[in-house]
Design an enzyme around this catalytic site. Structure first.
Site, PDB file in Angstrom:
ATOM      1  N   GLN A 140      15.281 -15.070  51.867  1.00 48.28           N
ATOM      2  CA  GLN A 140      15.643 -16.424  51.443  1.00 48.28           C
ATOM      3  C   GLN A 140      14.458 -17.064  50.717  1.00 48.28           C
ATOM      4  O   GLN A 140      13.337 -17.098  51.229  1.00 48.28           O
ATOM      5  CB  GLN A 140      16.030 -17.328  52.598  1.00 48.28           C
TER       6      GLN A 140
ATOM      7  N   GLY B 168      23.065 -19.131  63.710  1.00 46.63           N
ATOM      8  CA  GLY B 168      21.635 -19.381  63.783  1.00 46.63           C
ATOM      9  C   GLY B 168      21.132 -19.462  65.210  1.00 46.63           C
ATOM     10  O   GLY B 168      20.815 -18.445  65.840  1.00 46.63           O
ATOM     11  N   ARG B 169      21.080 -20.685  65.747  1.00 48.97           N
ATOM     12  CA  ARG B 169      20.398 -20.909  67.026  1.00 48.97           C
ATOM     13  C   ARG B 169      20.937 -20.064  68.161  1.00 48.97           C
ATOM     14  O   ARG B 169      20.179 -19.565  68.982  1.00 48.97           O
ATOM     15  CB  ARG B 169      20.456 -22.401  67.383  1.00 48.97           C
TER      16      ARG B 169
ATOM     17  N   CYS C 237      17.865 -27.079  53.394  1.00 48.11           N
ATOM     18  CA  CYS C 237      16.818 -27.601  54.281  1.00 48.11           C
ATOM     19  C   CYS C 237      16.519 -29.056  53.934  1.00 48.11           C
ATOM     20  O   CYS C 237      16.233 -29.374  52.776  1.00 48.11           O
ATOM     21  CB  CYS C 237      15.561 -26.744  54.148  1.00 48.11           C
TER      22      CYS C 237
ATOM     23  N   ASN D  57      28.695 -21.739  58.372  1.00 48.52           N
ATOM     24  CA  ASN D  57      27.547 -21.795  59.286  1.00 48.52           C
ATOM     25  C   ASN D  57      27.544 -23.158  59.972  1.00 48.52           C
ATOM     26  O   ASN D  57      27.976 -24.143  59.417  1.00 48.52           O
ATOM     27  CB  ASN D  57      26.252 -21.595  58.465  1.00 48.52           C
ATOM     28  N   GLY D  58      27.019 -23.159  61.195  1.00 46.88           N
ATOM     29  CA  GLY D  58      26.805 -24.410  61.907  1.00 46.88           C
ATOM     30  C   GLY D  58      27.562 -24.501  63.214  1.00 46.88           C
ATOM     31  O   GLY D  58      28.787 -24.482  63.229  1.00 46.88           O
ATOM     32  N   GLY D  59      26.818 -24.524  64.325  1.00 44.89           N
ATOM     33  CA  GLY D  59      27.425 -24.822  65.625  1.00 44.89           C
ATOM     34  C   GLY D  59      28.256 -23.711  66.237  1.00 44.89           C
ATOM     35  O   GLY D  59      28.935 -23.932  67.244  1.00 44.89           O
TER      36      GLY D  59
ATOM     37  N   PRO E  42      18.880 -17.750  58.307  1.00 43.52           N
ATOM     38  CA  PRO E  42      17.429 -17.847  58.124  1.00 43.52           C
ATOM     39  C   PRO E  42      16.873 -18.981  58.967  1.00 43.52           C
ATOM     40  O   PRO E  42      17.433 -20.083  58.962  1.00 43.52           O
ATOM     41  CB  PRO E  42      17.282 -18.171  56.624  1.00 43.52           C
ATOM     42  N   MET E  43      15.800 -18.742  59.712  1.00 47.27           N
ATOM     43  CA  MET E  43      15.209 -19.810  60.531  1.00 47.27           C
ATOM     44  C   MET E  43      13.685 -19.689  60.506  1.00 47.27           C
ATOM     45  O   MET E  43      13.130 -18.673  60.950  1.00 47.27           O
ATOM     46  CB  MET E  43      15.746 -19.737  61.959  1.00 47.27           C
TER      47      MET E  43
HETATM   48  C1  FMN Z   1      14.041 -23.337  63.932  1.00 49.54           C
HETATM   49  C2  FMN Z   1      14.964 -23.395  62.742  1.00 49.54           C
HETATM   50  C3  FMN Z   1      14.478 -23.086  61.484  1.00 49.54           C
HETATM   51  C4  FMN Z   1      15.343 -23.102  60.374  1.00 49.54           C
HETATM   52  N1  FMN Z   1      14.850 -22.690  59.144  1.00 49.54           N
HETATM   53  C5  FMN Z   1      15.718 -22.549  58.104  1.00 49.54           C
HETATM   54  C6  FMN Z   1      15.306 -21.942  56.877  1.00 49.54           C
HETATM   55  O1  FMN Z   1      14.164 -21.475  56.718  1.00 49.54           O
HETATM   56  N2  FMN Z   1      16.217 -21.861  55.877  1.00 49.54           N
HETATM   57  C7  FMN Z   1      17.506 -22.322  56.010  1.00 49.54           C
HETATM   58  O2  FMN Z   1      18.312 -22.203  55.081  1.00 49.54           O
HETATM   59  N3  FMN Z   1      17.919 -22.876  57.162  1.00 49.54           N
HETATM   60  C8  FMN Z   1      17.066 -22.977  58.204  1.00 49.54           C
HETATM   61  N4  FMN Z   1      17.522 -23.468  59.396  1.00 49.54           N
HETATM   62  C9  FMN Z   1      18.947 -23.840  59.523  1.00 49.54           C
HETATM   63  C10 FMN Z   1      19.773 -22.649  59.993  1.00 49.54           C
HETATM   64  O3  FMN Z   1      19.744 -21.602  59.047  1.00 49.54           O
HETATM   65  C11 FMN Z   1      21.240 -23.069  60.232  1.00 49.54           C
HETATM   66  O4  FMN Z   1      21.765 -23.519  59.011  1.00 49.54           O
HETATM   67  C12 FMN Z   1      21.361 -24.179  61.255  1.00 49.54           C
HETATM   68  O5  FMN Z   1      20.573 -23.928  62.406  1.00 49.54           O
HETATM   69  C13 FMN Z   1      22.846 -24.344  61.677  1.00 49.54           C
HETATM   70  O6  FMN Z   1      23.350 -23.146  62.232  1.00 49.54           O
HETATM   71  P1  FMN Z   1      23.454 -22.930  63.833  1.00 49.54           P
HETATM   72  O7  FMN Z   1      24.174 -24.130  64.391  1.00 49.54           O
HETATM   73  O8  FMN Z   1      24.220 -21.654  64.002  1.00 49.54           O
HETATM   74  O9  FMN Z   1      22.050 -22.878  64.352  1.00 49.54           O
HETATM   75  C14 FMN Z   1      16.689 -23.473  60.525  1.00 49.54           C
HETATM   76  C15 FMN Z   1      17.173 -23.773  61.799  1.00 49.54           C
HETATM   77  C16 FMN Z   1      16.333 -23.731  62.913  1.00 49.54           C
HETATM   78  C17 FMN Z   1      16.887 -24.023  64.275  1.00 49.54           C
END
Ligand code: FMN
Length: 343
Positions: free
Chosen positions: A77, A240-241, A107, A218-220, A23-24
């Site tokens: 979410q 995510g990203r 968050c 999750n993460g990275g 979720p982002m």
């Molecule tokens: C622009 C942005 C918005 C995000 N919004 C949420 C959100 O609404 N809810 C949530 O649980 N995490 C949110 N996150 C965190 C991501 O879900 C994820 O946990 C985090 O980016 C790490 O994963 P990644 O390294 O694969 O990006 C957000 C991340 C980004 C970059």
């Protein structure tokens, strides 16, 4: 004629969470998710976080909960901490046809902390447990939790295990764990996604000690190979990203994790498959750039990719921008043979 009536539990399709898109906020909008479906049919998609306040008091509800049928499997979410409100929102999510409801316990933003939403809830496992129990009783879709490995000085394996145990005892069987602690004071949400170091082994140890739970990591994570490595230790990966900024990664997901070919044979094919959706959304009054901003990374690293991006950025927001702008942007990228396209 069947001898027995269908078993309602058996007929509910089991959600396969092997790969999900995190979720982002502002990124995993309904348009982004519909676009993701031109690349993967099977990845589980998550909405942005929607607060209980927005669902219960915002209007129209369609603005916060609306989606296209193509987005399934799709999880909503929620952000909130009041058990009664979360239960009500979970029931609304189920009525709207979501396949899962997920609670945000990750968050770190100040704004949400003030409302007792997000990562600060890791310090209140009893509140999360009460919320999960109430949601679980209100719906028959799965209730899941996305959390961090720790916050502030609660950053040992034992802290994470205590949190998970209390919440699992309340009925949660599925956890997505962002393998990075959050510093609730002093770091911005953005810094909290990069600064505290990743600690994958803690999540792996959590899975080893609680094999009966579904533990997603999750993460990275930046490649399908990294996903494969993680799947040696945990049940699922949530990206995510990288999935957002380099959406072509998603084109390999169905083959890699679900054993079937993905829907897109090339980046151009994915873009073309998205045209009818763009057309429909424009007819509904959406602005072109609000839709196409999610495709800016589609040709990342490809010849012409920057021209595609620039054309959409410079023209997509203009009054009356239509599909033609999108088609012109696409024509700036030489079309390669499908065989040279790999995820
Ligand atoms: C622009 C942005 C918005 C995000 N919004 C949420 C959100 O609404 N809810 C949530 O649980 N995490 C949110 N996150 C965190 C991501 O879900 C994820 O946990 C985090 O980016 C790490 O994963 P990644 O390294 O694969 O990006 C957000 C991340 C980004 C970059």
């Amino acid at each position: 004629m069947p001898l027995l009536p269908p078993d309602p539990v058996m007929t509910m399709p089991e959600l396969d969470r092997t790969f999900s898109v995190a979720p982002m906020m502002d990124w995993t909008t309904r348009d982004q998710r519909a676009f993701a479906r031109t690349l993967t049919r099977h990845a589980l998609l998550y909405t942005e976080m929607v607060t209980t306040g927005a669902i219960l008091h915002g209007s129209p509800r369609e603005r916060f909960l609306g989606y296209d049928g193509v987005e399934h499997p799709l999880a909503l979410q929620l952000g909130g901490s009041d058990a009664g409100e979360l239960a009500e929102c979970a029931a609304i999510a189920e009525a709207w046809g979501y396949d899962e409801v997920n609670l945000n316990v990750g968050c770190p933003s100040d704004r949400v902390q003030n409302n007792l939403i997000g990562a600060c809830l890791m310090a209140h496992p009893e509140k999360v447990a009460a919320a999960v129990r109430a949601m679980h009783e209100a719906v028959s879709i799965p209730v899941t939790v996305k959390c961090r490995i720790g916050i502030d000085d609660q950053d040992e394996d034992a802290d994470l295990e205590r949190f998970i145990t209390q919440v699992a005892d309340a009925g949660c069987e599925v956890f997505f764990v962002h393998a990075r602690k959050a510093w609730l004071q002093g770091l911005s949400p953005k810094q909290n996604r990069d600064v505290p170091p990743l600690n994958y082994p803690r999540v792996h140890r959590l899975k080893a000690s609680r094999p009966e739970l579904h533990i997603g990591i999750n993460g990275g994570i930046k490649s399908l190979n990294e996903c494969r490595e993680q799947l040696q230790h945990v049940d699922s990966v949530m990206v995510g990203r990288e999935a957002y900024q380099n959406p072509w990664l998603l084109a390999g997901v169905d083959q890699a994790f679900y054993g079937v070919a993905g829907p897109a044979t090339s980046r151009h094919a994915a873009a073309r498959a998205f045209r009818p959706y763009i057309d429909r959304r424009l007819d509904e009054g959406a602005k072109l750039n609000h839709i196409t901003r999610h495709l800016l990374g589609l040709f990342q690293g490809q010849p012409g990719g920057r021209r595609f991006r620039r054309h959409l950025s410079e023209n997509g927001h203009l009054d009356g921008a239509c599909l033609r702008v999108f088609d012109d942007a696409l024509s700036l990228v030489p079309e390669t043979a499908p065989a040279s396209e790999t995820a």
